[in-house]
Design a protein around this motif. Structure first.
Motif, short mmCIF file in Angstrom:
data_model
loop_
_atom_site.label_atom_id
_atom_site.label_comp_id
_atom_site.label_asym_id
_atom_site.label_seq_id
_atom_site.Cartn_x
_atom_site.Cartn_y
_atom_site.Cartn_z
N SER A 21 87.83 22.28 38.54
CA SER A 21 87.51 21.82 37.47
C SER A 21 88.16 21.73 36.41
O SER A 21 88.64 20.98 35.44
CB SER A 21 86.17 22.30 37.18
OG SER A 21 85.67 22.03 35.81
N ALA A 22 88.86 23.08 36.02
CA ALA A 22 89.77 23.55 35.22
C ALA A 22 91.29 22.46 35.23
O ALA A 22 91.53 22.01 34.21
CB ALA A 22 90.18 24.87 35.15
N GLY A 24 93.05 19.63 35.36
CA GLY A 24 92.79 18.20 35.38
C GLY A 24 94.05 17.43 34.82
O GLY A 24 94.99 17.93 34.52
N LEU A 25 93.51 16.46 34.08
CA LEU A 25 94.48 15.58 33.35
C LEU A 25 95.24 16.46 32.28
O LEU A 25 96.56 16.13 31.87
CB LEU A 25 93.90 14.37 32.96
CG LEU A 25 93.34 13.33 33.96
CD1 LEU A 25 92.53 12.17 33.31
CD2 LEU A 25 94.43 12.62 34.61
N GLY A 26 94.35 17.28 31.54
CA GLY A 26 94.75 17.96 30.59
C GLY A 26 96.12 18.88 31.13
O GLY A 26 97.05 18.73 30.20
N ASN A 27 96.08 19.34 32.22
CA ASN A 27 97.15 20.18 32.32
C ASN A 27 98.44 19.50 32.76
O ASN A 27 99.61 19.87 32.53
CB ASN A 27 96.96 20.66 33.80
CG ASN A 27 95.56 21.80 33.87
OD1 ASN A 27 94.57 21.30 33.39
ND2 ASN A 27 95.71 22.91 34.26
N TYR A 103 87.11 9.87 30.84
CA TYR A 103 87.89 10.54 31.67
C TYR A 103 88.20 9.72 33.02
O TYR A 103 89.16 9.59 33.61
CB TYR A 103 87.40 11.88 31.89
CG TYR A 103 88.44 13.02 32.46
CD1 TYR A 103 89.04 13.73 31.54
CD2 TYR A 103 88.58 13.18 33.74
CE1 TYR A 103 89.66 14.89 32.11
CE2 TYR A 103 89.48 14.24 34.37
CZ TYR A 103 90.07 14.92 33.43
OH TYR A 103 90.77 15.91 33.80
N PHE A 222 89.42 23.25 26.34
CA PHE A 222 89.24 21.98 27.07
C PHE A 222 89.78 22.21 28.39
O PHE A 222 89.22 22.04 29.25
CB PHE A 222 89.94 20.80 26.54
CG PHE A 222 89.90 19.65 27.14
CD1 PHE A 222 88.70 18.57 27.06
CD2 PHE A 222 90.72 19.13 28.12
CE1 PHE A 222 88.63 17.58 28.00
CE2 PHE A 222 90.82 17.90 28.90
CZ PHE A 222 89.47 17.33 28.74
N SER A 223 90.94 22.68 28.75
CA SER A 223 91.65 22.95 29.70
C SER A 223 90.89 23.89 30.62
O SER A 223 90.79 23.73 31.95
CB SER A 223 92.98 23.39 29.75
OG SER A 223 93.61 23.46 30.81
N SER A 225 87.65 23.99 30.91
CA SER A 225 86.54 23.29 31.25
C SER A 225 85.19 24.05 30.49
O SER A 225 83.96 24.19 31.20
CB SER A 225 85.95 22.97 32.68
OG SER A 225 87.05 22.37 33.27
N MET A 228 80.68 23.07 27.62
CA MET A 228 79.50 22.08 27.96
C MET A 228 78.74 22.79 28.86
O MET A 228 77.79 21.88 29.25
CB MET A 228 79.96 20.81 28.26
CG MET A 228 81.01 20.54 29.45
SD MET A 228 81.30 19.03 29.80
CE MET A 228 80.17 18.94 31.19
N SER A 321 83.36 18.07 38.57
CA SER A 321 82.52 18.93 37.87
C SER A 321 81.74 18.15 36.77
O SER A 321 80.64 18.83 36.20
CB SER A 321 83.39 20.16 37.61
OG SER A 321 84.03 19.83 36.27
N LEU A 322 82.45 17.57 36.19
CA LEU A 322 81.87 16.71 34.93
C LEU A 322 80.57 15.88 35.32
O LEU A 322 79.45 15.90 34.84
CB LEU A 322 82.85 15.72 34.31
CG LEU A 322 83.81 16.26 33.59
CD1 LEU A 322 84.99 15.31 33.23
CD2 LEU A 322 83.49 16.67 31.98
N1 TRP Z 1 89.62 20.91 32.29
C1 TRP Z 1 89.76 19.54 32.74
C2 TRP Z 1 91.21 19.07 32.39
O1 TRP Z 1 91.74 19.99 31.73
C3 TRP Z 1 88.94 18.69 32.15
C4 TRP Z 1 87.23 18.94 32.52
C5 TRP Z 1 86.67 19.01 33.71
C6 TRP Z 1 86.39 19.54 31.45
N2 TRP Z 1 85.51 19.52 33.40
C7 TRP Z 1 85.34 19.78 32.14
C8 TRP Z 1 86.83 19.99 30.24
C9 TRP Z 1 84.14 20.32 31.44
C10 TRP Z 1 85.46 20.33 29.51
C11 TRP Z 1 84.22 20.74 30.20
O2 TRP Z 1 91.53 17.83 32.26
#
Ligand code: TRP
Length: 467
Positions: A21-22, A24-27, A103, A222-223, A225, A228, A321-322
């Motif tokens: 989950s962590a 992702g595109l952000g990384n 996303y 964000f990275s 996750s 939320m 995970s989303l």
């Molecule tokens: N962490 C993911 C990323 O770095 C994005 C992501 C997945 C996310 N699940 C999440 C961000 C839940 C916030 C909450 O791309």
């Protein structure tokens, strides 16, 4: 009510899924660019500090709340708080819908590039900037690529926590690591690549300012996750004997490690191929294809195809995970079957994503610029950016702020400690306990409150008090 809740089969299953989950595109595109541009090693130090001070404690809080209540975010706040607090859970579920809607569009772009590089002749394009502009400016193909990506995500989530989410993560995470390490080894053998490493990591403390620190904090959050309830949800599926603090530490290190490694791939590639860095999507969709094209037809296809496969794999464990957050809400609270929840939720999210898909040139009204009709913060914006600003830049820090306050002052740190010590008998009375309690009661609320307010003012009111 005691329905049997299936969960992860082992701690490794949870760790793989949460790390998936962590990562992702952000990384892959955001972290390397931000680091290189904002002071290299100096930025990385700040980032590590953010991960340690706010990321890790909030992650421990979310997982504990999830395991204690065995519920989705809404149910978790309802059981330990009341109907008003449950609104924070609703915000989390809403973030799941909205963040996944855009996303998945971006994941669809990457999926299309993977197919077009591996099996088509995308690398023969002369002008990758123009190609990318027209690629995201139509919706025929994009509709198909995003739909396919959502279908794969839905397929995994439909199979359930153990057979779907856990199995997928246990296969995909090692694949991701192998591709990433293979590409890094290749990139570092290219002449000139080490200058990229130097550019990436050389600390420049003069670049640090409040603005940079604010974006490091937001990105760290964000990275991982957080904010939320994705980890409330995953935490609700773990065993009481599991050690939450050490699992959270492994997830945190894995996420940060992959982000760091992505930079060890991108910057060396760009320097070896003499390319300029670019921000956001164009870094991977415009700049990198140039690098792949220069490698010659066969090597380019293999390296470029592998790279976009890597991006798709990273995105997939995140989209899973989303999607699981809203799905678990309908399963727990509305008593829908998993099959029904997944089908309906995935279809609705896909539909919500269509305006984002159209907002990169196809529909001028939704695309910002002169003809744009979406206007906030003093300028016209595209629809995708609007959703990202509202739900990831503003709502996640808000969700994290409320989560910390809730855990510290409503659920109470004594209950948090009780929950954590179930899998970690030496936790109570430890320095770690003191650290987490102070962090979640004071440090996290203050910093997250600051990020929330500064992002809200900056994005929506065009007002920045940190410049
Ligand atoms: N962490 C993911 C990323 O770095 C994005 C992501 C997945 C996310 N699940 C999440 C961000 C839940 C916030 C909450 O791309």
């Amino acid at each position: 009510m005691s329905t049997t809740r299936t969960g992860f089969s082992s701690r490794l299953g949870f760790v793989a899924a949460a790390a998936g989950s962590a990562v992702g595109l952000g990384n892959i595109w955001k972290f390397p660019y931000e680091t290189a541009d904002n002071g290299g090693g100096a930025f990385f130090l700040i980032y590590l500090l953010c991960i340690f001070l706010i990321g890790f404690p909030v992650m421990v809080g979310e997982i504990s709340l999830g395991r204690h209540t065995r519920s989705n975010p809404y149910g978790a706040y309802l059981k330990t708080g009341n109907k008003n607090w449950a609104l924070v859970g609703i915000l989390g579920v809403a973030c799941g819908f909205m963040i996944l809607s855009f996303y998945n569009v971006i994941a669809g772009w990457a999926f299309g590039y993977f197919l077009k590089i591996s099996f088509g002749d995308l690398l023969n394009e002369g002008d990758f900037g123009a190609f990318f502009g027209s690629y995201v400016g139509q919706i025929g193909e994009l509709f198909f690529f995003s739909l396919a990506f959502m279908a794969i995500t839905a397929f995994v989530v439909m199979r359930g926590v153990q057979k779907g989410i856990e199995s997928a993560a246990k296969i995909l995470m090692p694949v991701l690591l192998v591709i990433l390490l293979g590409l890094i080894i290749y990139a570092l053998t290219l002449p000139g690549s080490w200058e990229g490493v130097e550019y990436y990591l050389k600390p420049d403390f003069s670049k640090l300012n409040l603005d940079v620190i604010n974006s490091a904090m937001g990105h760290a959050f964000f990275s991982l996750s957080l904010g939320m309830g994705a980890l409330i949800t995953y935490g609700s599926y773990i065993g009481k004997q599991d050690n939450i603090t050490s699992s959270a530490a492994i997830v945190t290190v894995a996420d940060t490690g992959v982000a760091f490694l992505a930079g060890m791939l991108l910057l060396p590639l760009m320097f070896a191929m003499d390319l300029e860095a670019a921000q956001g999507p164009s870094l991977i969709f415009v700049v990198l294809p140039k690098a792949f094209a220069q490698m010659g037809p066969i090597v380019g296809k293999v390296v470029g195809g592998s790279f976009f496969l890597l991006v798709c794999v990273a995105a997939l464990t995140s989209t899973i995970s989303l999607l699981e957050v809203p799905v678990s809400y309908f399963v727990d609270e509305r008593k829908w079957s998993r099959g029904k929840s997944v089908s309906i939720v995935a279809a609705v999210i896909f539909l919500i994503g269509i305006p984002s898909m159209m907002s990169q040139g196809f529909s001028p009204a939704l695309s910002g610029g002169e003809e744009g009709i979406i206007n906030y913060g003093g300028k016209t914006q595209d629809f995708l950016t609007l959703v990202a600003d509202a739900f990831s830049e503003v709502s996640l820090p808000l969700g994290g702020l409320l989560m910390s306050l809730f855990v510290a002052f409503r659920w109470k740190t004594a209950n948090l400690s009780d929950e954590i010590s179930k899998g970690n008998p030496t936790y109570k009375g430890s320095t770690l306990e003191k650290f987490i309690n102070i962090a979640i009661s004071y440090v996290c609320p203050i910093i997250l409150g600051f990020i929330f307010i500064s992002n809200l003012l900056e994005k929506f009111f065009g007002f920045s008090f940190i410049h």
